[in-house]
Design an enzyme around this catalytic site. Sequence first.
Site, PDB file in Angstrom:
ATOM      1  N   VAL A 170       0.861  -1.196   0.000  1.00  0.00           N
ATOM      2  CA  VAL A 170       0.000   0.000   0.000  1.00  0.00           C
ATOM      3  C   VAL A 170       0.892   1.240   0.000  1.00  0.00           C
ATOM      4  O   VAL A 170       2.087   1.141   0.246  1.00  0.00           O
ATOM      5  CB  VAL A 170      -0.934   0.040   1.236  1.00  0.00           C
ATOM      6  CG1 VAL A 170      -1.741  -1.238   1.362  1.00  0.00           C
ATOM      7  CG2 VAL A 170      -0.167   0.301   2.529  1.00  0.00           C
ATOM      8  N   HIS A 171       0.284   2.374  -0.293  1.00  0.00           N
ATOM      9  CA  HIS A 171       0.952   3.661  -0.071  1.00  0.00           C
ATOM     10  C   HIS A 171       0.431   4.207   1.262  1.00  0.00           C
ATOM     11  O   HIS A 171      -0.647   4.809   1.299  1.00  0.00           O
ATOM     12  CB  HIS A 171       0.604   4.671  -1.181  1.00  0.00           C
ATOM     13  CG  HIS A 171       1.153   4.301  -2.528  1.00  0.00           C
ATOM     14  ND1 HIS A 171       0.490   4.574  -3.701  1.00  0.00           N
ATOM     15  CD2 HIS A 171       2.299   3.697  -2.877  1.00  0.00           C
ATOM     16  CE1 HIS A 171       1.222   4.149  -4.721  1.00  0.00           C
ATOM     17  NE2 HIS A 171       2.326   3.607  -4.250  1.00  0.00           N
ATOM     18  N   VAL A 218      -5.540   4.519   0.158  1.00  0.00           N
ATOM     19  CA  VAL A 218      -6.572   4.168  -0.832  1.00  0.00           C
ATOM     20  C   VAL A 218      -5.937   3.412  -2.007  1.00  0.00           C
ATOM     21  O   VAL A 218      -6.599   3.145  -2.993  1.00  0.00           O
ATOM     22  CB  VAL A 218      -7.339   5.408  -1.345  1.00  0.00           C
ATOM     23  CG1 VAL A 218      -8.233   5.966  -0.249  1.00  0.00           C
ATOM     24  CG2 VAL A 218      -6.416   6.492  -1.879  1.00  0.00           C
ATOM     25  N   HIS A 219      -4.662   3.086  -1.883  1.00  0.00           N
ATOM     26  CA  HIS A 219      -3.951   2.372  -2.955  1.00  0.00           C
ATOM     27  C   HIS A 219      -3.464   1.029  -2.437  1.00  0.00           C
ATOM     28  O   HIS A 219      -2.472   0.968  -1.714  1.00  0.00           O
ATOM     29  CB  HIS A 219      -2.746   3.193  -3.442  1.00  0.00           C
ATOM     30  CG  HIS A 219      -3.110   4.522  -4.025  1.00  0.00           C
ATOM     31  ND1 HIS A 219      -2.200   5.535  -4.195  1.00  0.00           N
ATOM     32  CD2 HIS A 219      -4.285   5.005  -4.489  1.00  0.00           C
ATOM     33  CE1 HIS A 219      -2.806   6.587  -4.727  1.00  0.00           C
ATOM     34  NE2 HIS A 219      -4.072   6.289  -4.913  1.00  0.00           N
ATOM     35  N   MET A 220      -4.162  -0.038  -2.784  1.00  0.00           N
ATOM     36  CA  MET A 220      -3.768  -1.382  -2.367  1.00  0.00           C
ATOM     37  C   MET A 220      -3.428  -2.194  -3.626  1.00  0.00           C
ATOM     38  O   MET A 220      -4.162  -2.137  -4.618  1.00  0.00           O
ATOM     39  CB  MET A 220      -4.917  -2.070  -1.614  1.00  0.00           C
ATOM     40  CG  MET A 220      -5.273  -1.413  -0.288  1.00  0.00           C
ATOM     41  SD  MET A 220      -6.363   0.019  -0.463  1.00  0.00           S
ATOM     42  CE  MET A 220      -7.902  -0.756  -0.901  1.00  0.00           C
TER      43      MET A 220
END
Length: 478
Positions: free
Chosen positions: A260-261, A414-416
Amino acid sequence: MGRPDTTLHTEVAVVGSGAGGAVTAARLAAAGRDVTVLEEGPRSEPDAVAPFSLEEMATKYRHRGLSASLGSPAIAFAEGRCVGGSTEINSGLYHRLPGELAAEWARAYAIDGFDPGTLDRYAAEVEAELGVSRLPGPAPRSSAVLEEGATKLGWRAVEFARVHRYEPGGRAVKQTMSRTLLPRAEADGATVLADCRVLRVRRRAGRAVGLDVERTRPDGTRQRVAVLADHVVVCAGAIQTPTLLQRSGVRGVVGTGLKVHPTIKVAARFGEPMEHDDVPMHRVTEFSPHLTIGGSASRRGHLALALAETGLDATEAMADWEHVAVYYAAIRSEGRGRITALPGAAAPLVTYGLTDGDLSRLARGLVHVGDVLLAAGAFELHPSIVGGPVVRDRAGLVQWWDAVTRRRANLMTVHMTSTVRMGEDPDRTGTDSYGRVHGHANLYVNDASLLPDAPGVNPQGAVMAIASRNAEHLLATL
Ligand SMILES: Cc1cc2nc3c(=O)[nH]c(=O)nc-3n(C[C@H](O)[C@H](O)[C@H](O)COP(=O)(O)OP(=O)(O)OC[C@H]3O[C@@H](n4cnc5c(N)ncnc54)[C@H](O)[C@@H]3O)c2cc1C
């Protein structure tokens, strides 16, 4: 599942209608294939709810946006759950996968046909279909302040492109999948079934033979549907895709290696209104790709959530809320996580372990966000740290270095990505170079799960280009 109430037949069943699923369905339907898309979430009119509103969170997000990975610290995350998937709720920011990263991944994971030129060709096609644009006029204040602050510090800042089209009159319309590729797939004969949660992939002798589906009717009652398919493409996103595969008994490298981020936030108070109708499109790229600074949705509800974390009196913190906007620092992380389907539970267990280096980069990112916002004229900064010190000048920022701890940092993402990586080595990847699940002749993954790592840029461009490439490869083998 017991006896189904209904049985459907399709040539290709696509699970999920987000960035990966919509591109897959559009490509296959355009080539004349018989495609059925099964989407767990509801279908709604594109303009039915205001973008970035709490109502949108209630209708289009999974768990109203309240999911979290366990670990120290926990990381809150959000997924779309509606026709169009996360493209309906995202900020529309668009970035191609950086060429050097594509080349590095191709080498590290033995991915065939993954050279930067090929990926750029697919990206260009997607961009032409959707429309990618920059602002025709001045940026909203919440965005412009990032550029102004960065300029004062001598840092690089740019306006990011977005998958938007501008209508006559200037209204920006986000080109989500429900506005673009899904209607196109339907016009080419595909069927998109909303409110259809896929429970498991039916498998026999190394082949997928269909799906067990639970459909929710408009009156809330449920119906069991069996979908018999020649090919199954799972595009349920990096959290749900490995969950579904595990629940279906698929073994191998499935659910490990989540990337993730991780993101840490600051709510900043200015001496002027911040225009909350759009998210900032400027990004400070001085420290990219390892650290990116940008702005988030800042409507009243988002601000209330952000400001509650400081422990200040809520009325005082929300005073003049129109003058407050939320910004973030997002890092590329050395940590990784895991998805584990739990028997009898709809939601999986998600864990993510940050390294000490990650925490230190987040603290550095937070201080940089503070620097740029103070340079832009903010006079009060509330960090997303439990009881975190509110800062009013540069000298105060030093307190944040020690405050970003595993116990107190409030992180989100929100970035997976990366839970079913692609590549030729089955010991390190879940699918082959084009998304075919190792050991299965006709079961595919085609979404954010395939990316070998979090890309350091907004991922939807990479997800769509890869999905388009893989769909073309699948077509050639059908
Ligand atoms: C709030 C938010 C903001 C973001 N902002 C940006 C941005 O500005 N720019 C950017 O590039 N990226 C952004 N992203 C990330 C981007 O949207 C995702 O990387 C991308 O959409 C991932 O595509 P996907 O196909 O893997 O999954 P998704 O687009 O999430 O689609 C998965 C779909 O599968 C469905 N599904 C899941 N399980 C099942 C099941 N069992 N049965 C049936 N259907 C199922 C889901 O309901 C969902 O609709 C953002 C994401 C979020 C959540």
